[in-house]
Design a protein around this motif. Structure first.
Motif, short mmCIF file in Angstrom:
data_model
loop_
_atom_site.label_atom_id
_atom_site.label_comp_id
_atom_site.label_asym_id
_atom_site.label_seq_id
_atom_site.Cartn_x
_atom_site.Cartn_y
_atom_site.Cartn_z
N ALA A 410 0.62 -43.80 5.23
CA ALA A 410 0.02 -43.27 6.45
C ALA A 410 0.78 -42.05 6.95
CB ALA A 410 -0.01 -44.35 7.54
N ALA A 411 2.08 -41.98 6.66
CA ALA A 411 2.89 -40.85 7.12
C ALA A 411 2.84 -39.67 6.16
CB ALA A 411 4.34 -41.30 7.30
N ALA A 412 2.18 -39.82 5.03
CA ALA A 412 2.20 -38.79 3.99
C ALA A 412 1.09 -37.76 4.18
CB ALA A 412 2.08 -39.43 2.62
N ASP A 413 1.37 -36.54 3.74
CA ASP A 413 0.37 -35.46 3.66
C ASP A 413 -0.08 -35.23 2.23
OD1 ASP A 413 0.72 -34.70 6.41
OD2 ASP A 413 2.53 -33.61 5.84
N VAL A 414 0.80 -35.59 1.28
CA VAL A 414 0.57 -35.23 -0.12
C VAL A 414 1.07 -36.36 -1.02
CG1 VAL A 414 0.81 -32.74 0.29
CG2 VAL A 414 2.82 -34.09 -0.36
N LEU A 415 0.66 -36.29 -2.29
CA LEU A 415 1.27 -37.06 -3.36
C LEU A 415 2.10 -36.10 -4.20
CD1 LEU A 415 -1.74 -39.29 -4.49
CD2 LEU A 415 0.13 -39.91 -2.94
N ILE A 416 3.36 -36.42 -4.39
CA ILE A 416 4.25 -35.58 -5.20
C ILE A 416 4.15 -36.05 -6.65
CG2 ILE A 416 6.62 -34.82 -5.56
CD1 ILE A 416 7.13 -35.51 -2.57
N ASP A 417 3.73 -35.18 -7.53
CA ASP A 417 3.46 -35.52 -8.93
C ASP A 417 4.73 -35.30 -9.76
OD1 ASP A 417 2.38 -35.86 -11.46
OD2 ASP A 417 0.51 -34.84 -10.95
N VAL A 418 5.37 -36.42 -10.16
CA VAL A 418 6.57 -36.35 -10.99
C VAL A 418 6.15 -36.58 -12.44
CG1 VAL A 418 8.86 -37.29 -11.42
CG2 VAL A 418 7.95 -37.22 -9.08
N PRO A 419 6.37 -35.62 -13.35
CA PRO A 419 5.89 -35.77 -14.73
C PRO A 419 6.48 -37.00 -15.41
CG PRO A 419 6.57 -33.51 -14.29
CD PRO A 419 7.00 -34.32 -13.11
N ALA A 420 5.74 -37.52 -16.38
CA ALA A 420 6.18 -38.71 -17.10
C ALA A 420 7.47 -38.47 -17.86
CB ALA A 420 5.07 -39.17 -18.06
N ALA A 421 7.72 -37.24 -18.26
CA ALA A 421 8.92 -36.93 -19.04
C ALA A 421 10.17 -36.80 -18.17
CB ALA A 421 8.71 -35.63 -19.83
N ALA A 422 10.00 -36.73 -16.85
CA ALA A 422 11.14 -36.52 -15.96
C ALA A 422 11.68 -37.86 -15.46
CB ALA A 422 10.73 -35.64 -14.78
N THR A 423 12.97 -38.08 -15.60
CA THR A 423 13.60 -39.27 -15.03
C THR A 423 14.35 -38.96 -13.74
OG1 THR A 423 15.52 -38.94 -16.46
CG2 THR A 423 13.80 -40.43 -17.25
N THR A 424 14.71 -37.71 -13.56
CA THR A 424 15.34 -37.27 -12.31
C THR A 424 14.84 -35.87 -11.97
OG1 THR A 424 17.26 -36.30 -13.44
CG2 THR A 424 17.44 -38.61 -12.71
N LEU A 425 14.76 -35.61 -10.69
CA LEU A 425 14.49 -34.27 -10.18
C LEU A 425 15.48 -34.00 -9.06
CD1 LEU A 425 10.57 -34.13 -9.97
CD2 LEU A 425 12.02 -33.05 -11.68
N GLU A 426 16.06 -32.81 -9.05
CA GLU A 426 17.03 -32.44 -8.04
C GLU A 426 16.35 -31.67 -6.91
OE1 GLU A 426 20.09 -33.51 -8.03
OE2 GLU A 426 19.73 -34.54 -9.95
N PRO A 427 16.94 -31.65 -5.72
CA PRO A 427 16.41 -30.81 -4.65
C PRO A 427 16.28 -29.37 -5.14
CG PRO A 427 18.10 -32.26 -3.79
CD PRO A 427 18.13 -32.43 -5.28
N GLY A 428 15.17 -28.75 -4.77
CA GLY A 428 14.89 -27.39 -5.24
C GLY A 428 14.01 -27.34 -6.46
N ALA A 429 13.75 -28.49 -7.07
CA ALA A 429 12.87 -28.52 -8.24
C ALA A 429 11.44 -28.18 -7.82
CB ALA A 429 12.91 -29.90 -8.90
N GLU A 430 10.73 -27.46 -8.70
CA GLU A 430 9.32 -27.15 -8.44
C GLU A 430 8.46 -28.30 -8.93
OE1 GLU A 430 8.02 -23.36 -9.77
OE2 GLU A 430 9.51 -22.25 -8.61
N VAL A 431 7.53 -28.71 -8.09
CA VAL A 431 6.63 -29.82 -8.40
C VAL A 431 5.20 -29.41 -8.06
CG1 VAL A 431 8.35 -31.65 -8.08
CG2 VAL A 431 7.03 -30.81 -6.11
N VAL A 432 4.28 -30.25 -8.47
CA VAL A 432 2.88 -30.10 -8.09
C VAL A 432 2.53 -31.24 -7.15
CG1 VAL A 432 0.50 -30.17 -8.95
CG2 VAL A 432 2.24 -28.90 -10.21
N VAL A 433 1.76 -30.93 -6.11
CA VAL A 433 1.38 -31.98 -5.15
C VAL A 433 -0.13 -32.04 -5.03
CG1 VAL A 433 3.54 -31.75 -3.87
CG2 VAL A 433 1.53 -30.47 -3.11
N TRP A 434 -0.60 -33.26 -4.72
CA TRP A 434 -2.02 -33.52 -4.45
C TRP A 434 -2.18 -33.66 -2.94
CZ3 TRP A 434 -5.24 -35.48 -8.79
CH2 TRP A 434 -4.54 -35.61 -10.00
N PRO A 435 -2.81 -32.73 -2.26
CA PRO A 435 -3.04 -32.91 -0.81
C PRO A 435 -3.90 -34.13 -0.53
CG PRO A 435 -3.41 -30.63 -1.46
CD PRO A 435 -3.30 -31.42 -2.74
N LEU A 436 -3.56 -34.86 0.51
CA LEU A 436 -4.32 -36.04 0.89
C LEU A 436 -5.41 -35.68 1.91
CD1 LEU A 436 -1.42 -38.63 1.18
CD2 LEU A 436 -3.08 -38.38 -0.67
#
Length: 436
Positions: A410-436
């Motif tokens: 309920a507090a979210a605006d988006v879904l953050i899409d983390v690729p299947a190949a990624a096990t970690t992402l650091e701050p500053g990483a570029e991602v794709v998001v799905w607007p809700l």
């Protein structure tokens, strides 16, 4: 559930199953523009947010007749051409013309009539002098309703403050083109032209079916082991927001025979059956038990891994997981854009963003985390995108990855899409998001 597929493969399979809902080459016609059926809906009916299937054409000019743009006095321009503040022209007032049915009497030369905004301009009058350019008229007696004469302090040219027929819209003009997503101002334009009904793209009719004996509606007191049904209301709202129509809402118990009967009924009444629950690998997976002809699989995503797709009685069926977040994520990823396309609505595009938090993700699964835009202050900040105009917006993770955490959803605006190949992402990483 021996088969595991990636997200894009399942998206493609869902799109193929539901291909009949979306425009296909060669299917367009006057009756089925874009390949979708058309329905006529009263102008004051359920039209907002829906898409016009055909042009709205003005059947007659707008305005329909010459009318006044101002409260004032209708005159012949030649009679007041010499008027000035220090040398007003005084004319007898022949009467009043209100914005009311009927044709006013023609205006005699050398006279004026008091006129209201929207009232028909009498034949013979070719200008309207606004009331503020006059002495507002002289009345005989304190109770007189109509002025007997008026002093005009400023002349007006022929045509000033007179709306001519068709000056807004000529008869035969397209007022609203097909494809318009209707908002209140579009309804106003159609109403002003006297259009009583609109031809709209028919929405996909969806049966939203919750399963589970533990579920109760929000109007009931849950007993031991029972919970409120979040999926039914949530997915019904999601269907409507995506341009679909909820043709049926069912809540079915953990009884395969009852589920089978309910889904067959839903399939007979609606274009699409959408279920939640009973699709995982537990001992009481009632949808799987009731539908041996449907394909159930594990999709390499979190949340929302257990999925089903197929047909019941020839009607397409999608089976989503029962956890509330899983069901909502599944709708966004697999169904939202198909319903929007079927309704003629534009897509909700995925967009790039910069991650503000460190993320740990399970190997081999595409994780869809709840997130929200990080709003930036200052000039050029773009509300809803979290950054200055033209900059890549930032997102922050909301809550944990659990598929039951409805408050974080309920507090979210988006879904953050983390690729299947990624096990970690650091701050500053570029991602794709799905607007809700």
């Amino acid at each position: 559930m021996s088969e595991r597929v990636d997200v894009e493969q399942h998206r493609a399979d869902v799109a193929e199953l539901l291909a009949g809902f979306v425009e296909r080459p060669g299917e367009q016609s006057a009756e089925r523009p874009g390949g979708r059926p058309v329905e006529e809906v009263p102008l004051d009916g359920d039209v907002l947010g829906r898409v016009l299937a055909r042009d709205v054409v003005a059947p007659e000019p707008l305005p329909r007749f010459r009318n006044s743009q101002m409260d004032g006095f209708a005159v012949r321009a030649a009679d007041v051409a010499a008027a000035a503040p220090d040398a007003p022209v005084t004319l007898p007032v022949a009467g009043d013309v209100a914005a009311a049915p009927g044709d006013p009497a023609p205006l005699a030369p050398g006279t004026a009539v008091r006129i209201m905004t929207g009232a028909p301009v009498p034949a013979g009058a070719d200008a309207v002098v606004p009331v503020e350019d006059t002495d507002q008229g002289t009345f005989n007696g304190s109770g007189a309703a109509t002025a007997t004469r008026v002093a005009v302090a400023r002349g007006r040219a022929a045509g000033e403050f007179v709306r001519e027929p068709g000056s807004d819209v000529a008869a035969g003009t397209v007022v609203l083109p097909a494809g318009t997503v209707l908002a209140p101002h579009h309804v106003a334009a159609a109403a002003a032209c006297g259009v009583a009904r609109l031809a709209l793209v028919a929405p996909v009719s969806v049966a939203v079916v919750s399963t589970g004996s533990e579920l109760v509606g929000p109007d009931r007191e849950p007993g031991p082991g029972q919970i409120f049904d979040a999926n039914g209301p949530a997915l019904a709202a999601a269907v409507r927001a995506a341009g679909g129509r909820v043709g049926l809402r069912l809540a079915l118990p953990d009884d395969p025979a009852a589920v089978r009967a309910g889904l067959e009924r839903a399939a007979a009444l609606c274009d699409l059956v959408l279920t939640t629950g009973g699709v995982s690998q537990g001992a009481y997976e009632v949808v799987k038990d009731a539908l041996p002809e449907v394909t159930f699989r594990s999709v390499a995503m979190q949340p929302g891994g257990p999925q089903g797709l197929g047909r019941v009685g020839g009607t397409p069926l999608l089976a989503f997981p029962g956890n509330p977040v899983s069901a909502q994520v599944s709708f966004v990823v697999f169904l939202r854009e198909i319903l929007r396309a079927a309704a003629g609505l534009p897509p909700v595009d995925r967009v790039p963003a910069v991650l503000d938090d460190a993320v740990v993700s399970p190997a081999g699964r595409r994780q869809l985390l709840r997130g929200r835009w990080v709003r930036a202050a200052g000039p050029g900040a773009s509300a809803g995108t979290g950054g200055s105009a033209g900059a890549v917006p930032h997102v922050a993770v909301v809550g944990g990855p659990g598929s039951h955490l409805v408050a974080s959803m309920a507090a979210a605006d988006v879904l953050i899409d983390v690729p299947a190949a990624a096990t970690t992402l650091e701050p500053g990483a570029e991602v794709v998001v799905w607007p809700l």
